[in-house]
Design a protein around this motif. Sequence first.
Motif, short mmCIF file in Angstrom:
data_model
loop_
_atom_site.label_atom_id
_atom_site.label_comp_id
_atom_site.label_asym_id
_atom_site.label_seq_id
_atom_site.Cartn_x
_atom_site.Cartn_y
_atom_site.Cartn_z
N GLY A 68 31.24 -18.68 -36.21
CA GLY A 68 31.54 -17.55 -36.98
C GLY A 68 32.19 -18.13 -38.47
O GLY A 68 32.51 -16.94 -39.28
N HIS A 69 33.04 -19.10 -38.17
CA HIS A 69 33.90 -18.99 -39.42
C HIS A 69 33.10 -20.42 -40.21
O HIS A 69 34.45 -20.95 -40.56
CB HIS A 69 35.15 -19.44 -38.91
CG HIS A 69 35.76 -18.16 -37.86
ND1 HIS A 69 36.10 -17.08 -38.23
CD2 HIS A 69 35.91 -17.61 -36.73
CE1 HIS A 69 36.12 -16.16 -37.66
NE2 HIS A 69 36.39 -17.02 -36.59
N LEU A 70 32.47 -20.78 -39.85
CA LEU A 70 31.89 -21.27 -41.25
C LEU A 70 31.38 -20.84 -42.29
O LEU A 70 31.14 -20.33 -42.32
CB LEU A 70 30.81 -22.47 -40.87
CG LEU A 70 30.14 -23.04 -39.16
CD1 LEU A 70 28.83 -23.07 -39.55
CD2 LEU A 70 30.67 -24.27 -39.26
N THR A 71 32.02 -21.66 -43.77
CA THR A 71 31.40 -21.43 -44.91
C THR A 71 30.27 -20.75 -46.07
O THR A 71 29.60 -21.82 -45.72
CB THR A 71 32.44 -21.56 -45.90
OG1 THR A 71 34.24 -21.88 -45.63
CG2 THR A 71 32.95 -21.18 -47.48
N VAL A 72 30.04 -19.54 -45.53
CA VAL A 72 28.53 -19.49 -46.26
C VAL A 72 28.97 -19.91 -47.86
O VAL A 72 27.44 -18.97 -48.30
CB VAL A 72 27.80 -18.39 -45.42
CG1 VAL A 72 27.30 -18.87 -43.90
CG2 VAL A 72 28.21 -17.10 -44.94
N GLN A 73 29.99 -18.53 -47.96
CA GLN A 73 30.43 -18.40 -49.43
C GLN A 73 31.13 -18.62 -49.63
O GLN A 73 32.54 -18.44 -49.53
CB GLN A 73 30.28 -16.56 -49.72
CG GLN A 73 30.08 -16.74 -50.84
CD GLN A 73 28.88 -16.91 -51.38
OE1 GLN A 73 28.15 -16.59 -51.51
NE2 GLN A 73 29.52 -17.41 -52.99
N VAL A 74 31.59 -19.95 -50.96
CA VAL A 74 32.58 -20.15 -51.55
C VAL A 74 33.33 -19.12 -51.89
O VAL A 74 32.29 -18.45 -53.08
CB VAL A 74 32.27 -21.43 -52.23
CG1 VAL A 74 33.69 -21.80 -52.80
CG2 VAL A 74 32.05 -22.45 -51.55
N GLY A 75 34.79 -19.05 -52.38
CA GLY A 75 35.06 -17.77 -53.04
C GLY A 75 34.62 -16.05 -52.25
O GLY A 75 35.01 -15.24 -52.84
N GLY A 76 34.14 -16.53 -51.12
CA GLY A 76 33.51 -15.41 -50.72
C GLY A 76 34.15 -13.61 -50.24
O GLY A 76 35.31 -14.13 -49.95
N ARG A 77 33.94 -13.46 -49.26
CA ARG A 77 34.49 -12.04 -47.90
C ARG A 77 35.50 -12.74 -47.62
O ARG A 77 35.31 -13.73 -46.79
CB ARG A 77 33.39 -11.08 -47.48
CG ARG A 77 32.50 -10.55 -48.91
CD ARG A 77 31.42 -9.72 -47.54
NE ARG A 77 32.12 -8.54 -46.70
CZ ARG A 77 32.42 -7.50 -47.36
NH1 ARG A 77 31.52 -7.11 -48.41
NH2 ARG A 77 33.18 -6.45 -46.50
N ARG A 78 37.01 -12.04 -47.94
CA ARG A 78 37.63 -12.35 -46.92
C ARG A 78 37.23 -12.44 -45.52
O ARG A 78 36.94 -10.97 -45.30
CB ARG A 78 39.04 -11.31 -47.08
CG ARG A 78 39.99 -11.76 -46.75
CD ARG A 78 41.27 -12.95 -47.03
NE ARG A 78 41.00 -13.55 -47.83
CZ ARG A 78 41.22 -14.58 -48.48
NH1 ARG A 78 41.77 -15.33 -48.59
NH2 ARG A 78 41.81 -14.51 -50.01
N CYS A 79 37.48 -12.73 -44.65
CA CYS A 79 37.44 -12.30 -43.21
C CYS A 79 38.33 -12.44 -42.53
O CYS A 79 39.69 -12.25 -42.85
CB CYS A 79 36.67 -14.06 -42.69
SG CYS A 79 35.80 -14.35 -40.78
N ARG A 80 38.15 -11.87 -40.91
CA ARG A 80 39.30 -10.93 -40.68
C ARG A 80 40.16 -12.73 -39.78
O ARG A 80 41.41 -12.52 -39.55
CB ARG A 80 38.35 -10.88 -39.20
CG ARG A 80 38.00 -9.72 -39.46
CD ARG A 80 37.00 -8.75 -38.03
NE ARG A 80 36.69 -9.55 -37.11
CZ ARG A 80 37.13 -9.98 -35.59
NH1 ARG A 80 36.97 -8.50 -34.42
NH2 ARG A 80 35.50 -10.85 -35.14
N CYS A 81 39.64 -13.65 -40.28
CA CYS A 81 40.65 -14.64 -39.76
C CYS A 81 41.47 -14.73 -41.21
O CYS A 81 42.34 -15.51 -40.25
CB CYS A 81 39.61 -16.22 -39.19
SG CYS A 81 39.12 -16.70 -41.45
N GLY A 82 40.99 -14.43 -41.84
CA GLY A 82 42.16 -14.87 -43.50
C GLY A 82 41.56 -15.53 -44.14
O GLY A 82 41.90 -15.67 -45.47
N SER A 83 39.93 -16.35 -44.33
CA SER A 83 39.56 -17.29 -45.03
C SER A 83 38.30 -16.37 -45.89
O SER A 83 38.47 -16.11 -45.14
CB SER A 83 39.08 -18.31 -43.87
OG SER A 83 39.95 -19.32 -43.67
N PRO A 84 38.78 -16.89 -47.02
CA PRO A 84 36.95 -16.73 -47.39
C PRO A 84 35.94 -17.03 -47.06
O PRO A 84 35.84 -17.78 -46.97
CB PRO A 84 37.48 -16.76 -48.91
CG PRO A 84 37.81 -18.16 -49.41
CD PRO A 84 39.08 -17.78 -47.34
#
Length: 429
Positions: free
Chosen positions: A247-263
Amino acid sequence: MPQRTRRTVHDLRRDSRSAVLQRLYFEGRMSRQELGPVTGLSSGSISNVVAELVAEGLVEEAGSVESHGGRPRTLLQVRSGRGHLIGIDVGETRVRIEAFDFTLRELARAERPLVANQYDADVIVDHIRSGVEEVLAGAGLPPGDLLGIGTGVPGVIERDPRRGAVVHGQTIGWDAVPLEALLRGSGGVPDSTPWFIDNGAKTLGQAEMWFGAGRGARSAVAILFGSGVGACLFAEDSAQGQALEWGHLTVQVGGRRCRCGSPGCLEAYAGAEAVLQRWQEAGGRPPEGVDEETRLTALLTSADPPDGREPDPTALRVVKETAEYLGAGLAGLINLLQPERILVGGWAGLQFGPRFLDDVRRHAVAYSLSHPAAGVTVELGRLGPEAVTVGAATLPLADFLGRGGRVTAPAQRATPPAWRTALADRVLG
């Protein structure tokens, strides 16, 4: 310094017992004559092992069948009441606790709802403690009869020799929570009761590999689609499963903020919590005052009305986008791991899949390389929303079968080596 390992008579005996128990457990009733070829053991070894298992109450005779020209052959089976197991699913909407007999027949269950974004470890431990007490009482089980308690949780599980299983659950705010140490001795069970803690996607996947849609597959990836999304790989070189923070693979650079804190994480687009947020942001109206599962049902019903009404265009667009994100995420697994099967489970997956799994498959193929995509099937899990608890119960069960039916020895406090004690007070400049 590396040490050569030597197999002892005790090791060989354990393996022989394990081979017989596992065959009877997974294949059902068999005769002594049938057990020999499938376990590779001699007839003498089979007779000795079976005699031990029967004497210990692990195996019992279960009728007979006619043989060709000889005496009838006695059938053997595992005893369902020999020991009991508890499986626990620490999900993101509720904690579910179930008691099972040795054959995984459910005896009692308890549930504790969770308030969104409130996953205090002490609260979870209290829920587990009271839930274990409730199912033991409901099933009329003495605590000392338990073979073990298995628990599936979100996050990365680290094994610490002193504290046991430590959970790093970034999306629920758990930073190195020593869950096993907090649980040991709780719930009215003896301190010696074995606790097994692992990632929830792994426990779901193990249940499906043992009893459900994964049976017979050489390799499979199990998907846990709930509030977030996770996965676990099962292959010949990782038969016990390897949890993946898919679930924490990036699918959109600079995208929506995830619950983990990463975009831009996949979970920020395809987890049920994020899907409902996207629906609301797009102008949808999720029902208020109900849990996340009910709100997702409302979204899917709006997108695909069962009574023939026209779908709500906003809801349908969000769901179709979610199917594409999931398909693209599956494509990454297909290209990297080339599994034979992908199994979609979890409460949200079981709601989403019957209506929109074809869309997910189509996008998975479109985003994948053609050769690995041609060799994979994508299907729903078969064990329903309780798959994580069943899989959690398989953790102590697998240990028990692997030990040949011997009870796990009580956990011992790790003793540091002598050199560490000797140098403990030395200060290095």
